[in-house]
Design an enzyme around this catalytic site. Structure first.
Site, mmCIF file in Angstrom:
data_model
loop_
_atom_site.group_PDB
_atom_site.id
_atom_site.type_symbol
_atom_site.label_atom_id
_atom_site.label_comp_id
_atom_site.label_asym_id
_atom_site.label_seq_id
_atom_site.Cartn_x
_atom_site.Cartn_y
_atom_site.Cartn_z
ATOM 1 N N GLU A 193 0.793 -1.204 0.016
ATOM 2 C CA GLU A 193 0.107 0.035 0.119
ATOM 3 C C GLU A 193 1.061 1.252 -0.004
ATOM 4 O O GLU A 193 2.259 1.366 0.239
ATOM 5 C CB GLU A 193 -0.970 -0.147 1.175
ATOM 6 C CG GLU A 193 -0.197 0.111 2.521
ATOM 7 C CD GLU A 193 -0.755 1.057 3.576
ATOM 8 O OE1 GLU A 193 -1.155 2.184 3.167
ATOM 9 O OE2 GLU A 193 -0.982 0.393 4.557
ATOM 10 N N LYS A 215 -5.546 10.864 0.094
ATOM 11 C CA LYS A 215 -5.590 9.527 0.747
ATOM 12 C C LYS A 215 -6.729 8.530 0.070
ATOM 13 O O LYS A 215 -7.935 9.063 0.380
ATOM 14 C CB LYS A 215 -5.835 9.536 2.253
ATOM 15 C CG LYS A 215 -5.917 8.324 3.000
ATOM 16 C CD LYS A 215 -6.043 8.488 4.620
ATOM 17 C CE LYS A 215 -6.710 7.388 5.207
ATOM 18 N NZ LYS A 215 -6.959 7.668 6.632
ATOM 19 N N VAL A 254 -5.390 0.681 2.694
ATOM 20 C CA VAL A 254 -5.667 -1.012 2.568
ATOM 21 C C VAL A 254 -6.913 -1.122 1.558
ATOM 22 O O VAL A 254 -6.626 -1.974 0.703
ATOM 23 C CB VAL A 254 -5.941 -1.645 3.766
ATOM 24 C CG1 VAL A 254 -6.261 -2.957 3.971
ATOM 25 C CG2 VAL A 254 -4.712 -1.399 4.693
ATOM 26 N N ASP A 281 -17.361 5.789 13.395
ATOM 27 C CA ASP A 281 -16.111 5.771 12.379
ATOM 28 C C ASP A 281 -15.668 4.459 12.285
ATOM 29 O O ASP A 281 -14.933 3.950 13.197
ATOM 30 C CB ASP A 281 -14.931 6.666 12.884
ATOM 31 C CG ASP A 281 -13.930 7.088 12.041
ATOM 32 O OD1 ASP A 281 -13.856 6.258 10.770
ATOM 33 O OD2 ASP A 281 -13.050 7.861 12.135
ATOM 34 N N SER A 296 -13.535 1.984 9.289
ATOM 35 C CA SER A 296 -12.596 2.135 8.249
ATOM 36 C C SER A 296 -13.356 1.469 7.053
ATOM 37 O O SER A 296 -13.660 0.243 7.174
ATOM 38 C CB SER A 296 -11.166 1.443 8.675
ATOM 39 O OG SER A 296 -10.412 1.681 7.472
ATOM 40 N N ALA A 297 -13.052 1.792 5.913
ATOM 41 C CA ALA A 297 -13.586 1.138 4.626
ATOM 42 C C ALA A 297 -12.729 -0.136 4.514
ATOM 43 O O ALA A 297 -13.010 -0.869 3.702
ATOM 44 C CB ALA A 297 -13.400 2.353 3.582
ATOM 45 N N ASP A 298 -11.563 -0.325 5.171
ATOM 46 C CA ASP A 298 -10.753 -1.525 5.332
ATOM 47 C C ASP A 298 -11.505 -2.664 5.316
ATOM 48 O O ASP A 298 -11.434 -3.746 4.810
ATOM 49 C CB ASP A 298 -9.623 -1.255 6.181
ATOM 50 C CG ASP A 298 -8.573 -0.180 5.587
ATOM 51 O OD1 ASP A 298 -8.634 0.294 4.782
ATOM 52 O OD2 ASP A 298 -7.633 -0.151 6.649
ATOM 53 N N LYS A 334 -4.648 -1.268 13.917
ATOM 54 C CA LYS A 334 -3.790 -0.274 14.525
ATOM 55 C C LYS A 334 -4.200 -0.265 16.121
ATOM 56 O O LYS A 334 -5.760 -0.188 16.386
ATOM 57 C CB LYS A 334 -3.793 1.093 13.994
ATOM 58 C CG LYS A 334 -2.695 1.093 12.819
ATOM 59 C CD LYS A 334 -2.797 2.270 11.919
ATOM 60 C CE LYS A 334 -3.949 2.460 11.106
ATOM 61 N NZ LYS A 334 -3.963 1.839 9.936
HETATM 62 N N1 PSU Z 1 -0.812 0.952 8.514
HETATM 63 C C1 PSU Z 1 0.283 1.738 9.074
HETATM 64 N N2 PSU Z 1 0.456 2.956 8.568
HETATM 65 C C2 PSU Z 1 -0.704 3.389 7.875
HETATM 66 C C3 PSU Z 1 -1.777 2.565 7.585
HETATM 67 C C4 PSU Z 1 -1.717 1.275 8.023
HETATM 68 O O1 PSU Z 1 1.535 1.366 9.528
HETATM 69 O O2 PSU Z 1 -0.927 4.718 7.571
HETATM 70 C C5 PSU Z 1 -2.945 3.318 6.847
HETATM 71 C C6 PSU Z 1 -3.548 2.076 5.920
HETATM 72 O O3 PSU Z 1 -3.400 2.728 4.569
HETATM 73 C C7 PSU Z 1 -4.940 1.876 6.364
HETATM 74 C C8 PSU Z 1 -5.383 3.330 6.627
HETATM 75 O O4 PSU Z 1 -5.872 1.542 5.249
HETATM 76 O O5 PSU Z 1 -3.994 3.654 7.460
HETATM 77 C C9 PSU Z 1 -6.544 3.312 7.808
HETATM 78 O O6 PSU Z 1 -7.183 4.721 7.740
HETATM 79 P P1 PSU Z 1 -8.569 4.780 8.126
HETATM 80 O O7 PSU Z 1 -8.768 4.559 9.349
HETATM 81 O O8 PSU Z 1 -9.017 6.170 7.864
HETATM 82 O O9 PSU Z 1 -9.689 3.981 7.162
HETATM 83 MN MN MN Z 2 -12.576 6.605 9.140
#
Ligand code: PSU
Ligand code: MN
Length: 312
Positions: free
Chosen positions: A28, A89, A109, A139, A141-143, A160
């Site tokens: 990614e 992003k 992701v 909130d 994530s779309a992941d 995370k």
């Molecule tokens: N893992 C890391 N650092 C990052 C991410 C993942 O070590 O920055 C990123 C990935 O791209 C993941 C995104 O999809 O953070 C999640 O963002 P959000 O919570 O807005 O969906």
């Molecule tokens: Mn989000």
């Protein structure tokens, strides 16, 4: 369905790997554009590619450059992306805007799953997936839904730790995503090995993961397989220390009214500041570690014939 080939660009190395059905690993790029500070972001991007090469596979860093979806970047493109200041992003919802505006961006992701699976890749390495946030407001994530609809093996160090891990695992179950612990019985907490939450099964070799993936695809399952491995022992942090730092950073995000796709980048950089850079070192170490395992899994999978992009 419309052909999307004109929206895609392959690096020379990836084009050849596709032709010859060589093992490939998608990487990614939100971690490059939004997840890590400069210059560590470029060093890390190169390190991950090197880990993949050294373990017998071809790296395909996915990103959007000038409105084209790149599967694999050459050295100049990687550097350009890491140095660029105006980047989007890019998750599933963001592709059309980025393509129409001829923008540059790092794929999350979710975004990487969309693009890499359209290009026929089967294995993907990241740091930690997004998940259900701990915030009081909604909130997710779309992941998570993307993992539920994309048949790839995704290697990570869990979700995370800034997130609500029990609820993230619940959504993964709802989405039909098996969580496979690599040499661990526990879902890792990104900065630390332990969350107290169980995985669905634990394996000790890349070959076992390839067997699970083969069975998953033979059944026509559409979801991903999430392979989780703890951060390397020498780089993991003390759980009490990191939890205190996360609590502090969450309060800061609230006070500064950080919302939407800005939350995760804000949290990662605040956690790094508050831990005196320690969490950043953990993040870099686990990303390299995940690239290595992903390459080993790609090599253990049966080789695939070249794939023509038809739709996303
Ligand atoms: N893992 C890391 N650092 C990052 C991410 C993942 O070590 O920055 C990123 C990935 O791209 C993941 C995104 O999809 O953070 C999640 O963002 P959000 O919570 O807005 O969906
Ligand atoms: Mn989000």
């Amino acid at each position: 369905m419309a052909h999307l080939s004109e929206d895609f660009a392959f690096s020379q190395e990836v084009a050849a790997a596709r032709q010859n059905a060589q093992p490939m690993v998608a990487l990614e790029s939100t971690v490059i554009t939004h997840g890590l500070p400069r210059p560590d972001n470029l060093t890390l991007a190169r390190d991950m590619e090197r880990e993949v090469h050294e373990n017998g596979a071809v790296p395909a860093t996915v990103a959007v450059l000038h409105g084209k979806i790149h599967i694999g970047l050459n050295a100049e493109e990687l550097e350009m992306l890491a140095l660029a200041t105006q980047t989007r992003k890019i998750s599933r919802r963001d592709f059309s805007i980025a393509l129409a505006g001829k923008e540059n961006g790092g794929t999350t992701v979710a975004g990487t799953l969309v693009a890499a699976s359209a290009a026929g890749l089967k294995v993907f390495a990241t740091g930690g997936i997004g998940g259900v946030h701990r915030h009081t407001h909604f909130d997710v994530s779309a992941d998570l839904p993307e993992l539920g609809r994309t048949p790839m093996v995704v290697v990570c160090a869990g979700a995370k730790a800034i997130l609500d891990l029990p609820n993230t695992l619940e959504v993964l179950e709802t989405q039909g995503v098996p969580v496979v612990g690599y040499q661990t019985e526990e879902f890792p907490a990104f900065y630390t090995a332990h969350s107290g939450l169980p995985v669905n099964t634990s394996v000790s070799t890349p070959e076992e993961i390839a067997q699970i993936a083969t069975a998953h695809w033979r059944m026509g399952m559409e979801s991903a397989i999430l392979v989780v491995q703890p951060p390397p022992a020498e780089a993991s942090l003390a759980p009490e220390l990191i939890e205190e730092v996360i609590q502090h950073a969450l309060k800061d995000a609230e006070a500064m009214n950080v919302h939407g796709s800005a939350v995760t980048p804000f949290m990662l950089s605040r956690v790094s500041e508050l831990s005196g850079g320690k969490s950043l070192q953990t993040n870099l170490a686990l990303l390299r570690n995940n690239a290595r395992l992903a390459a080993q899994i790609a090599c253990a999978l049966p080789s695939q014939p070249a794939h023509r992009i038809q739709s996303i």
